[in-house]
Scaffold this active site. Structure first.
Site, mmCIF file in Angstrom:
data_model
loop_
_atom_site.group_PDB
_atom_site.id
_atom_site.type_symbol
_atom_site.label_atom_id
_atom_site.label_comp_id
_atom_site.label_asym_id
_atom_site.label_seq_id
_atom_site.Cartn_x
_atom_site.Cartn_y
_atom_site.Cartn_z
ATOM 1 N N CYS A 38 5.969 -5.365 3.202
ATOM 2 C CA CYS A 38 7.386 -5.044 2.965
ATOM 3 C C CYS A 38 8.185 -5.122 4.274
ATOM 4 O O CYS A 38 7.888 -4.401 5.226
ATOM 5 C CB CYS A 38 7.462 -3.664 2.308
ATOM 6 S SG CYS A 38 8.771 -2.604 2.852
ATOM 7 N N CYS A 93 9.565 -2.004 5.736
ATOM 8 C CA CYS A 93 8.540 -1.133 6.343
ATOM 9 C C CYS A 93 8.212 -1.603 7.753
ATOM 10 O O CYS A 93 8.004 -0.795 8.650
ATOM 11 C CB CYS A 93 7.271 -1.126 5.508
ATOM 12 S SG CYS A 93 7.540 -0.603 3.821
#
Ligand SMILES: Cc1cc2nc3c(=O)[nH]c(=O)nc-3n(C[C@H](O)[C@H](O)[C@H](O)COP(=O)(O)OP(=O)(O)OC[C@H]3O[C@@H](n4cnc5c(N)ncnc54)[C@H](O)[C@@H]3O)c2cc1C
Length: 489
Positions: A56, A59
């Site tokens: 992600c 992230c």
């Protein structure tokens, strides 16, 4: 193994450090196999768990922010160790699917806050009315995450805090008996460091071997930490193979693997590299010597009457042969020699140790006042202070500094303080009694530089922990001139 773990940490530190600054990973990676065990085992009071997915992009961008906060709390160089354990779980790994589901992870990254024990076997649902686990709803940058934590804790942690600065959170409230509960971690730390020092300095010699064996026996039976009892038992069982009497001295110890096998006496994660109860408010105070006192007192209240003389002799010999502070061991040696009649009761030994410690306190109080070397947050005092044990004082003349002690009550107090209270936080049992999980935890701890320090660093900490002035702390090299060992009686 230990050496491998250390090498891995060093490699990681080298690889992850570029010229742009410190990019080491401080947050502890958790997964479904170690999640419960690590959170059960941590000395920290709170935990932050970040659920993320490695693919992600948000992230990835968030990682430096999270790490900036984690470096304040995780690892031996942390500015505020042992308060908050910062962790992460990668939900993109199949092994973690159930774990992430239990916490209803609906977006990445998702952050939770709570007491570590509340995460163990725990779960979280979005519409739950009451939960011990909270979501951190505003932690999008390092600043905001730390502000959230500060608001929650009433603290004033700052992203620029360095080790031994901003220690106002450090509680030196001597009238709070609960503080000693954190001492269990320091007793493990001190035990492990004592053995690292013994091995590093090749202190197991023909003339000291017997006293080490006796001390190990005392630890196997009475150490307040189960994993130290187990570690010392393992060392004791293999002692003859590791340190045979016919192979002396140095050639045997040059073999790293042999030396290292002894050093994990309280498990692979220990020494952790920081102190909890024994943490000073400045560098070079408290630490190892405080931890050693706590260990000795905790042993003294666990022995039976029939062991009191053995415990006394063993303690005297251990300090004499293996405590590398020359001034300390000489003073202690004198106090040991001044005992004329054998101890018959456990209380006699515990009270002797308490009184010997007070004599050291009294002497150091004057020295520290004259030299300004003491820790301002932890001045030396005659112990226990009245606030901690009012009934210990039969009479007190503060003007002449004379105290008539109620020794029965002092012993009762010592027993409760260094007995049950010290052990009250102890979580020595395996999660589900599963050895496999425990090994996984130890491996994890060994492979992250978040909680482990190599022997060299432990030794540096030991040196730094000789918090009684450089002159007072002579190293083993000075012991060449010492008198031959005497038996105590
Ligand atoms: C065996 C030994 C001998 C030492 N001798 C010397 C020396 O000669 N010279 C020197 O400079 N340093 C000596 N030290 C170090 C010194 O005593 C302290 O450990 C060090 O200065 C750190 O002090 P501290 O404030 O952490 O408290 P410490 O004195 O280390 O005490 C640790 C904790 O034990 C508790 N405590 C205090 N007094 C007592 C007591 N009487 N009974 C039970 N519990 C108590 C308190 O909670 C305290 O916080 C010695 C240490 C040891 C282990």
């Amino acid at each position: 193994d230990y050496s491998l773990g250390s090498r891995r940490s060093i490699l990681r530190a080298v690889n992850n450090n570029d010229n742009n600054g410190d990019l080491r990973d401080y947050a502890v990676d958790l997964n479904a196999t170690n999640f419960d065990a690590v959170l059960k085992d941590t000395p920290a009071t709170f935990a932050v768990v970040e659920f993320f997915a490695h693919w992600c992009p948000a992230c990835m961008n968030y990682k430096p922010h999270y790490e900036k906060v984690a470096r304040l709390f995780n690892g031996p160089d942390a500015a505020h160790p042992g308060i908050i354990l910062m962790t992460r779980v990668d939900c993109a790994l199949k092994i973690n699917t159930n774990l992430c589901d239990k916490f209803s992870v609906g977006h990445y990254p998702m952050l939770f806050w709570g007491h570590p024990s509340k995460f163990v076997g725990g779960s979280w649902q979005p519409n739950q009315e009451k939960s011990d686990i909270l979501t951190i709803d505003d932690g999008r940058t390092a600043d905001r995450l730390l502000s959230w934590i500060n608001k929650r804790m009433g603290s004033s942690f700052n992203l620029d805090d360095q080790k031994f600065e901003n220690e106002q959170h450090l509680s030196s409230n001597v009238s709070d008996p609960g503080q000693i509960a954190r001492g269990i971690y320091d007793v493990e730390e001190a035990t492990s460091m004592a053995f690292d020092i013994i091995l590093e300095h090749k202190m197991i010699k023909q003339e000291t071997r017997a006293s080490l064996l006796k001390f190990l026996q005392l630890l196997v039976a009475h150490h307040p930490s189960k994993r130290c009892r187990r570690g010392t038992a393992e060392l004791l069982v293999s002692f003859d193979e590791l340190y045979p009497t016919d192979l002396w001295p140095a050639d045997k110890h040059e073999d790293d693997t042999i030396a290292l096998r002894g050093s994990q006496i309280c498990g692979k994660g220990v020494p952790r590299g920081y102190w909890m109860f024994c943490r000073g408010s400045m560098n070079e105070t408290r630490g190892f010597s405080c931890g050693l006192w706590v260990l000795l007192h905790s042993l003294s209240v666990r022995i039976g009457d029939g062991e009191s003389e053995f415990a006394f002799n063993t303690t005297c010999e251990f300090v004499h042969n293996f405590f590398i502070c020359e001034e300390c061991r000489q003073h202690f040696y004198k106090m040991c020699l001044s005992v004329k009649s054998p101890f018959n009761k456990a209380s006699e030994f515990a009270l002797w140790l308490w009184s010997a410690h007070n004599k050291v306190n009294e002497r150091l109080r004057k020295e520290e006042a004259a030299l300004g070397t003491g820790d301002p947050k932890f001045p030396k005092l005659i112990w226990p202070p009245k606030q901690l044990c009012p009934s210990c004082y039969a009479d007190h003349d503060p003007e002449n500094n004379r105290i008539a002690w109620n020794r029965d009550d002092v012993f009762k107090f010592l027993t409760s303080y260094y007995g049950n209270t010290l052990s009250s936080l102890y979580k020595g049992k395996n999660v589900g009694g599963n050895e496999g999980i425990e090994v996984a935890v130890e491996e994890l701890i060994a492979s992250t530089n978040a909680v482990v320090v190599p022997i060299g660093a432990a030794l540096a900490i030991a040196i730094a922990s000789c918090g009684f002035g450089a002159l007072a702390c002579y190293w083993r090299s000075l012991q060449k001139s010492r008198k031959p060992r005497r038996s105590w009686k």
